[in-house]
Design a protein around this motif. Sequence first.
Motif, PDB file in Angstrom:
ATOM      1  N   ALA A  17     -64.863 -19.482   0.981  1.00 15.76           N
ATOM      2  CA  ALA A  17     -65.889 -20.530   0.892  1.00 15.76           C
ATOM      3  C   ALA A  17     -66.140 -20.886  -0.569  1.00 15.76           C
ATOM      4  N   GLY A  18     -66.200 -19.861  -1.433  1.00 15.85           N
ATOM      5  CA  GLY A  18     -66.397 -20.114  -2.856  1.00 15.85           C
ATOM      6  C   GLY A  18     -65.259 -20.940  -3.433  1.00 15.85           C
ATOM      7  N   TYR A  19     -64.049 -20.612  -3.023  1.00 12.57           N
ATOM      8  CA  TYR A  19     -62.878 -21.361  -3.474  1.00 12.57           C
ATOM      9  C   TYR A  19     -63.005 -22.827  -3.078  1.00 12.57           C
ATOM     10  N   ASP A  20     -63.359 -23.057  -1.798  1.00 14.50           N
ATOM     11  CA  ASP A  20     -63.496 -24.440  -1.316  1.00 14.50           C
ATOM     12  C   ASP A  20     -64.563 -25.196  -2.106  1.00 14.50           C
ATOM     13  N   LEU A  21     -65.654 -24.501  -2.422  1.00 17.90           N
ATOM     14  CA  LEU A  21     -66.715 -25.155  -3.187  1.00 17.90           C
ATOM     15  C   LEU A  21     -66.202 -25.584  -4.562  1.00 17.90           C
ATOM     16  N   VAL A  22     -65.481 -24.666  -5.229  1.00 15.40           N
ATOM     17  CA  VAL A  22     -64.934 -24.995  -6.556  1.00 15.40           C
ATOM     18  C   VAL A  22     -64.017 -26.210  -6.451  1.00 15.40           C
ATOM     19  N   VAL A  23     -63.154 -26.214  -5.442  1.00 20.11           N
ATOM     20  CA  VAL A  23     -62.197 -27.312  -5.299  1.00 20.11           C
ATOM     21  C   VAL A  23     -62.922 -28.620  -4.980  1.00 20.11           C
ATOM     22  N   LEU A  24     -63.897 -28.545  -4.050  1.00 26.00           N
ATOM     23  CA  LEU A  24     -64.622 -29.756  -3.671  1.00 26.00           C
ATOM     24  C   LEU A  24     -65.422 -30.318  -4.845  1.00 26.00           C
ATOM     25  N   ALA A  25     -65.906 -29.421  -5.707  1.00 26.40           N
ATOM     26  CA  ALA A  25     -66.718 -29.881  -6.831  1.00 26.40           C
ATOM     27  C   ALA A  25     -65.862 -30.489  -7.930  1.00 26.40           C
ATOM     28  N   THR A  26     -64.629 -29.975  -8.114  1.00 27.62           N
ATOM     29  CA  THR A  26     -63.842 -30.426  -9.272  1.00 27.62           C
ATOM     30  C   THR A  26     -62.820 -31.505  -8.922  1.00 27.62           C
ATOM     31  N   ALA A  27     -62.268 -31.466  -7.701  1.00 27.53           N
ATOM     32  CA  ALA A  27     -61.138 -32.359  -7.381  1.00 27.53           C
ATOM     33  C   ALA A  27     -61.482 -33.846  -7.561  1.00 27.53           C
ATOM     34  N   PRO A  28     -62.621 -34.348  -7.023  1.00 27.61           N
ATOM     35  CA  PRO A  28     -62.887 -35.782  -7.187  1.00 27.61           C
ATOM     36  C   PRO A  28     -63.008 -36.190  -8.653  1.00 27.61           C
ATOM     37  N   TRP A  29     -63.631 -35.336  -9.441  1.00 23.88           N
ATOM     38  CA  TRP A  29     -63.804 -35.646 -10.863  1.00 23.88           C
ATOM     39  C   TRP A  29     -62.449 -35.706 -11.565  1.00 23.88           C
ATOM     40  N   LEU A  30     -61.621 -34.684 -11.336  1.00 24.56           N
ATOM     41  CA  LEU A  30     -60.311 -34.649 -11.991  1.00 24.56           C
ATOM     42  C   LEU A  30     -59.477 -35.849 -11.564  1.00 24.56           C
ATOM     43  N   HIS A  31     -59.528 -36.156 -10.257  1.00 24.15           N
ATOM     44  CA  HIS A  31     -58.769 -37.290  -9.745  1.00 24.15           C
ATOM     45  C   HIS A  31     -59.198 -38.582 -10.444  1.00 24.15           C
ATOM     46  N   ALA A  32     -60.514 -38.764 -10.545  1.00 21.68           N
ATOM     47  CA  ALA A  32     -61.029 -39.986 -11.178  1.00 21.68           C
ATOM     48  C   ALA A  32     -60.608 -40.046 -12.648  1.00 21.68           C
ATOM     49  N   ARG A  33     -60.679 -38.898 -13.354  1.00 20.12           N
ATOM     50  CA  ARG A  33     -60.315 -38.897 -14.777  1.00 20.12           C
ATOM     51  C   ARG A  33     -58.859 -39.308 -14.969  1.00 20.12           C
ATOM     52  N   VAL A  34     -57.989 -38.869 -14.053  1.00 19.99           N
ATOM     53  CA  VAL A  34     -56.559 -39.124 -14.258  1.00 19.99           C
ATOM     54  C   VAL A  34     -56.181 -40.541 -13.837  1.00 19.99           C
ATOM     55  N   VAL A  35     -56.686 -41.016 -12.689  1.00 16.61           N
ATOM     56  CA  VAL A  35     -56.193 -42.313 -12.207  1.00 16.61           C
ATOM     57  C   VAL A  35     -56.929 -43.495 -12.828  1.00 16.61           C
ATOM     58  N   GLU A  36     -58.155 -43.272 -13.348  1.00 17.47           N
ATOM     59  CA  GLU A  36     -58.859 -44.410 -13.943  1.00 17.47           C
ATOM     60  C   GLU A  36     -58.237 -44.774 -15.275  1.00 17.47           C
ATOM     61  N   PRO A  37     -58.096 -46.049 -15.552  1.00 21.58           N
ATOM     62  CA  PRO A  37     -57.441 -46.454 -16.798  1.00 21.58           C
ATOM     63  C   PRO A  37     -58.300 -46.133 -18.030  1.00 21.58           C
TER      64      PRO A  37
END
Lengths: 240, 223
Positions: B203-223
């Motif tokens: 559960a802790g792992y999922d929380l870490v992933v859910l908290a960071t993945a959208p941010w990282l995704h946005a940082r990389v794909v946004e121009p």
Amino acid sequence: MTPPPPLRPTGFLALLGVATALICAALYCVAFVAEPDAVLGIVQKIFYFHVASAIAMMLCLSSGSLLSLVDLVAPSERVDALARAAIETGLIFAVMVLTSGPLWARKSWGAWWTWEPRLTLTLMLLLLATAVTGIRAMAPDGTGRKIAAALASLAAPVAYLIHVAVQKWGGTHPMVLKGGGIQSPGMQWTFRIALLAIFSFAATLWTLRYRQRRLEQRLLNLQLEISAQTVRRSRDGGLT
Amino acid sequence: MLLRLTWLLLQKDLRVAARSREVFGFMLLFALLCVVVFAFGFLREGEAAAAQVPGVLWVTLLFAGTVGLLRLFAAEEEGGTLHLAQRTLAGPHPLLLSKSLMQLIFSGVTTLLLLPVVLVFFDAALVQPAPVLAALALGLVGQAVLGALVAALLVHVRLREVLLPLVLYPLLAPLLIAGVRVTVLAQGNAPAETVDSWLGLMAGYDLVVLATAPWLHARVVEP
């Protein structure tokens, strides 16, 4: 455009000198100053370089991950070069740890490899760092930096969770290496010097790679500038 | 807005999947094939087959999930619409969310179909089904979100079919270790605290992933 100041190699050469002297001193201490271990015998002398490399690896990879995060938040070519150099230096030390580790393990545990938590974590870190480094090479121009930075910054919290998981998992195995246990002053001094030697060696490699990356970046920027000028000149001149 | 756009994108993906019937069928077939291959690889005469169930189940789900992840962005990539899907009114988040849900639906259905097959093939029974189902749910969520993130990052990278597992499997290691442990413990009568601590890790792992993945995704794909 004013040209950037030249990157002088003075700091790098000084580091290289210090590292060379310290590694010679460490080798001398390991061979002649430190007493052979009472139980493990001469093979214990791997310890000095093995543990120092492991610490250097952790420092390099964690700062690489942190610097990647910084580069992601506030992009800067300098930070990118530092992060990349840190991860690659960490990779070299991971290989050193995973080479010296089994040699020691064979003698003291009777097996080349056990799924001991620290070994497992080091192996996972090696695989992750290799993959992150590989992605940069495979990504189209400019995108590899962001992708690698994102994955490298994600790797730090995940590495902590891998650490927790393999600790719990390794808890079922009886063989866990206990750290410490060097008491004699000769051994302690040898370890300190070996630590300094490996750290300065790591700093040398880091600086070397960082300088190389910076020079590459400058070259690329110059190329862009020249092609932009050429386009401008042909556009202005071609009309007459 | 975020949820509405996510639902629209998910609907589109489900419709494409239903019409082409490409990925899901292959994923299921591949999972079945994995189980058969593991049976050839791991079963010994005179040893209980049931002991292999945790490993076979989790590794099969890891492999089958990869098949889905490698095709997750195929429609956008082939249609050239990826950069549009990344620039919705709610930013790039609906894309990652819808792809994660898509992967979760695929891998969830695969798991529900696969679990009885594995239990029958390996002559095993789940003494405590609840923790195993909880672990599967947590594991699949983590795999779907992190997998969708890595797939999204690697869309334009050369050799991504090779690089995706190279990056994803070490990152998924905690879930795999914990999932297998929970399944092993649930086959016997393990104390609830041990099982719970492994589930807590997942559960802790999922929380870490859910908290960071959208941010990282946005940082990389946004121009």
